[in-house]
Design a protein around this motif. Structure first.
Motif, mmCIF file in Angstrom:
data_model
loop_
_atom_site.group_PDB
_atom_site.id
_atom_site.type_symbol
_atom_site.label_atom_id
_atom_site.label_comp_id
_atom_site.label_asym_id
_atom_site.label_seq_id
_atom_site.Cartn_x
_atom_site.Cartn_y
_atom_site.Cartn_z
ATOM 1 N N LYS A 403 31.478 35.729 48.770
ATOM 2 C CA LYS A 403 31.816 34.316 48.568
ATOM 3 C C LYS A 403 30.577 33.514 48.169
ATOM 4 C CE LYS A 403 35.852 34.016 51.621
ATOM 5 N NZ LYS A 403 36.386 33.422 52.841
ATOM 6 N N ALA A 404 29.461 33.851 48.789
ATOM 7 C CA ALA A 404 28.230 33.148 48.441
ATOM 8 C C ALA A 404 27.849 33.439 46.992
ATOM 9 C CB ALA A 404 27.103 33.573 49.392
ATOM 10 N N GLY A 405 28.061 34.675 46.519
ATOM 11 C CA GLY A 405 27.754 35.036 45.144
ATOM 12 C C GLY A 405 28.659 34.302 44.164
ATOM 13 N N LYS A 406 29.956 34.167 44.522
ATOM 14 C CA LYS A 406 30.885 33.448 43.655
ATOM 15 C C LYS A 406 30.464 31.989 43.513
ATOM 16 C CE LYS A 406 35.747 32.234 43.091
ATOM 17 N NZ LYS A 406 37.106 32.344 43.630
ATOM 18 N N GLU A 407 30.062 31.363 44.640
ATOM 19 C CA GLU A 407 29.615 29.969 44.595
ATOM 20 C C GLU A 407 28.345 29.817 43.770
ATOM 21 O OE1 GLU A 407 31.079 27.265 45.709
ATOM 22 O OE2 GLU A 407 32.787 28.394 46.485
ATOM 23 N N ALA A 408 27.572 30.931 43.748
ATOM 24 C CA ALA A 408 26.337 30.867 42.966
ATOM 25 C C ALA A 408 26.598 31.062 41.481
ATOM 26 C CB ALA A 408 25.369 31.933 43.465
ATOM 27 N N GLY A 409 27.841 31.338 41.102
ATOM 28 C CA GLY A 409 28.182 31.453 39.680
ATOM 29 C C GLY A 409 28.397 32.868 39.218
ATOM 30 N N LEU A 410 28.409 33.825 40.133
ATOM 31 C CA LEU A 410 28.648 35.213 39.723
ATOM 32 C C LEU A 410 30.133 35.385 39.426
ATOM 33 C CD1 LEU A 410 26.487 37.158 42.316
ATOM 34 C CD2 LEU A 410 25.926 36.680 39.911
ATOM 35 N N PRO A 411 30.427 36.168 38.409
ATOM 36 C CA PRO A 411 31.836 36.354 38.014
ATOM 37 C C PRO A 411 32.518 37.455 38.858
ATOM 38 C CG PRO A 411 30.413 37.465 36.458
ATOM 39 C CD PRO A 411 29.518 36.781 37.420
ATOM 40 N N ILE A 412 32.688 37.164 40.155
ATOM 41 C CA ILE A 412 33.317 38.163 41.043
ATOM 42 C C ILE A 412 34.430 37.507 41.799
ATOM 43 C CG2 ILE A 412 31.266 39.604 41.315
ATOM 44 C CD1 ILE A 412 30.707 38.128 43.931
ATOM 45 N N HIS A 413 35.334 38.400 42.293
ATOM 46 C CA HIS A 413 36.412 37.930 43.145
ATOM 47 C C HIS A 413 36.116 38.452 44.552
ATOM 48 C CE1 HIS A 413 40.385 37.145 44.733
ATOM 49 N NE2 HIS A 413 40.681 36.443 43.601
ATOM 50 N N PRO A 414 35.756 37.578 45.501
ATOM 51 C CA PRO A 414 35.293 38.038 46.816
ATOM 52 C C PRO A 414 36.278 38.976 47.529
ATOM 53 C CG PRO A 414 34.837 35.710 46.555
ATOM 54 C CD PRO A 414 35.687 36.077 45.355
ATOM 55 N N GLU A 415 37.576 38.657 47.545
ATOM 56 C CA GLU A 415 38.545 39.465 48.270
ATOM 57 C C GLU A 415 38.657 40.854 47.678
ATOM 58 O OE1 GLU A 415 38.951 36.411 47.402
ATOM 59 O OE2 GLU A 415 39.195 35.312 49.282
ATOM 60 N N LEU A 416 38.614 40.949 46.321
ATOM 61 C CA LEU A 416 38.731 42.269 45.686
ATOM 62 C C LEU A 416 37.492 43.121 45.970
ATOM 63 C CD1 LEU A 416 40.259 41.322 42.188
ATOM 64 C CD2 LEU A 416 41.381 42.457 44.134
ATOM 65 N N VAL A 417 36.331 42.482 45.870
ATOM 66 C CA VAL A 417 35.085 43.228 46.142
ATOM 67 C C VAL A 417 35.062 43.738 47.578
ATOM 68 C CG1 VAL A 417 32.580 43.047 46.298
ATOM 69 C CG2 VAL A 417 33.781 41.994 44.381
ATOM 70 N N THR A 418 35.435 42.860 48.497
ATOM 71 C CA THR A 418 35.418 43.245 49.923
ATOM 72 C C THR A 418 36.428 44.348 50.187
ATOM 73 O OG1 THR A 418 34.779 40.986 50.533
ATOM 74 C CG2 THR A 418 35.690 42.404 52.276
ATOM 75 N N GLY A 419 37.631 44.214 49.602
ATOM 76 C CA GLY A 419 38.651 45.250 49.804
ATOM 77 C C GLY A 419 38.195 46.581 49.260
ATOM 78 N N ALA A 420 37.470 46.561 48.109
ATOM 79 C CA ALA A 420 36.996 47.826 47.535
ATOM 80 C C ALA A 420 35.910 48.458 48.393
ATOM 81 C CB ALA A 420 36.481 47.576 46.119
ATOM 82 N N MET A 421 35.152 47.654 49.133
ATOM 83 C CA MET A 421 34.047 48.168 49.948
ATOM 84 C C MET A 421 34.488 48.702 51.312
ATOM 85 S SD MET A 421 31.315 48.103 48.221
ATOM 86 C CE MET A 421 30.140 48.320 49.523
#
Length: 444
Positions: A403-421
């Motif tokens: 979530k912090a990366g998304k707020e910083a402007g990274l093109p990621i979806h926090p829930e998908l990344v977390t679910g994949a990890m």
């Protein structure tokens, strides 16, 4: 054999052992008396328990001319005093002290007399015998007179008259028949026994001394051997009761009719009773055997020959002494056997207690083993829950990072990344836990 005399010349041998001279001279400590016939011996034996040498020395000083007697003269447990008209020997032993007075036998008390009175002829100071320190245990008057041993029957008739007509025992003594000893073993109102010894007129003084000494020692050791008999009679009922009690304990042990602790307490008490009896009476039993052996040795040294129709001293002793000694020896053996049986019963009870304790320990170990298995299962369950909990916290952290990366402007979806990890986190946590687990068990 000769006494070692210190000449001061010690260059020929190494230094003496401290006990050499004393042990060498022991064979000369109590020489035989030299007795000239006719003679009267007054022999008194007292139990010296609680009596010191100082007391005995003080009493000896009351004799005429002995006021300066030194205690050091009594250190070898033997003293011979030559006094006017008589000789006195003092000998101290482990349990008793004996006094031997040797003097001339008056004509009125020799062969031909009828039951002569002897004590009025004593040359000792009045009252000296009665005040000897100790308790009288044996007292014997011995008359040694010359006689023709080729006329044994006549001598025996005179001897019976001398004893006042009492039944007597008599023995011809010596390989060459040099003496005739007669006694009735009767304790008279005066407290004395009597012995009569007839010897050839040309008998040597040393032979007369040896014969009288052997006869007196036979009577002394006979009485000392019999000291164990009254104690034995008192002990027999106690042994009978102890044997009955041991039989009951053994039966209870076999039938399991009582608790082990109760049996152990009873058996311990019984063992203590037996041990106390052994300690109290063991010395007396051993002393009885030793004194009886001395009696038999002295009788053998007499080399007796029987007179037809008359019992010998040895035969009298065999008939009268042997049963008493056998009773004492049997009781000593009975006490020893009882002690061994108590020990065996104690060992059997200890074995039973040990087996029971081992069974209880085995059951306890089985319970501990089952508890450890349950603990391992619980630990495995806890480890599974711990992996889930740790993984949850790690995934939560990753979610916050995403979530912090998304707020910083990274093109990621926090829930998908977390679910994949999540699978990766679960595997990493499980792997780390297993490595820690394996490392711990290897170090132990």
């Amino acid at each position: 054999m000769h006494t070692i005399i210190d000449t001061g010349l010690t260059d020929w041998l190494p230094d003496n052992d401290p006990q050499r001279v004393m042990l060498h001279n022991e064979v000369h400590a109590r020489p035989s008396q030299r007795i000239r016939l006719p003679a009267l011996i007054i022999y008194v034996v007292v139990i010296n328990e609680g009596i010191t040498r100082e007391q005995e020395c003080e009493h000896l000083r009351r004799l005429p001319g002995q006021q300066t007697l030194l205690l050091e003269q009594l250190q070898n447990n033997f003293l011979r005093l030559r006094l006017q008209g008589y000789t006195l020997r003092w000998e101290r032993h482990t349990e008793f002290t004996r006094y031997s007075l040797v003097q001339h036998l008056p004509e009125a008390a020799q062969l031909g007399a009828t039951d002569p009175e002897l004590l009025s002829h004593l040359t000792l100071p009045s009252g000296w015998l009665a005040e000897i320190p100790g308790r009288t245990f044996a007292a014997v008057k011995v008359a040694l007179v010359p006689g023709d041993l080729h006329r044994t029957d006549e001598l025996l008739v005179q001897a019976r008259k001398w004893f006042g007509g009492n039944p007597v025992v008599a023995s011809l003594i010596g390989r060459e028949t040099h003496s005739l000893a007669v006694t009735d073993f009767m304790l008279r109102p005066s407290g004395f026994e009597r012995m009569l010894v007839m010897m050839q007129a040309d008998a040597s003084e040393t032979r007369a001394g040896r014969v009288s000494q052997r006869l007196l020692e036979i009577e002394t050791y006979r009485l000392m051997a019999l000291r164990g008999l009254p104690m034995t009679k008192r002990l027999i009922p106690e042994l009978t009761d102890a044997e009955r009690q041991l039989a009951e304990i053994t039966a209870q042990l076999e039938n399991k009719a009582a608790s082990d602790q109760e049996l152990l307490d009873t058996l311990t008490s019984l063992a203590a009773r037996i041990e106390r009896a052994t300690v109290e009476h063991g010395y007396r039993f051993a002393a009885t055997q030793a004194y009886n052996k001395l009696v038999m040795q002295r009788i053998a040294e007499l080399r007796e020959k029987a007179i037809p129709g008359t019992q010998t001293i040895g035969e009298f002793m065999q008939r009268r002494l042997s049963p008493a000694i056998a009773t004492v020896e049997a009781t000593a053996q009975r006490l020893s056997y009882l002690s061994a049986r108590v020990s065996r019963a104690s060992a059997l009870l200890r074995t039973r207690v040990d087996i029971l304790a081992e069974t209880q320990n085995q059951q306890l170990l089985e319970k501990l083993t089952r508890g450890q298995e349950l603990q391992l299962r619980l630990q495995s369950t806890v480890e599974g829950l711990s992996i889930a909990a740790i993984s949850y916290y790690v995934v939560s952290l990753l979610l916050y990072v995403a979530k912090a990366g998304k707020e910083a402007g990274l093109p990621i979806h926090p829930e998908l990344v977390t679910g994949a990890m999540i699978p990766v986190v679960l595997w990493a946590v499980w792997r780390t836990t297993r490595r820690i687990h394996d490392k711990f068990f290897k170090s132990h």
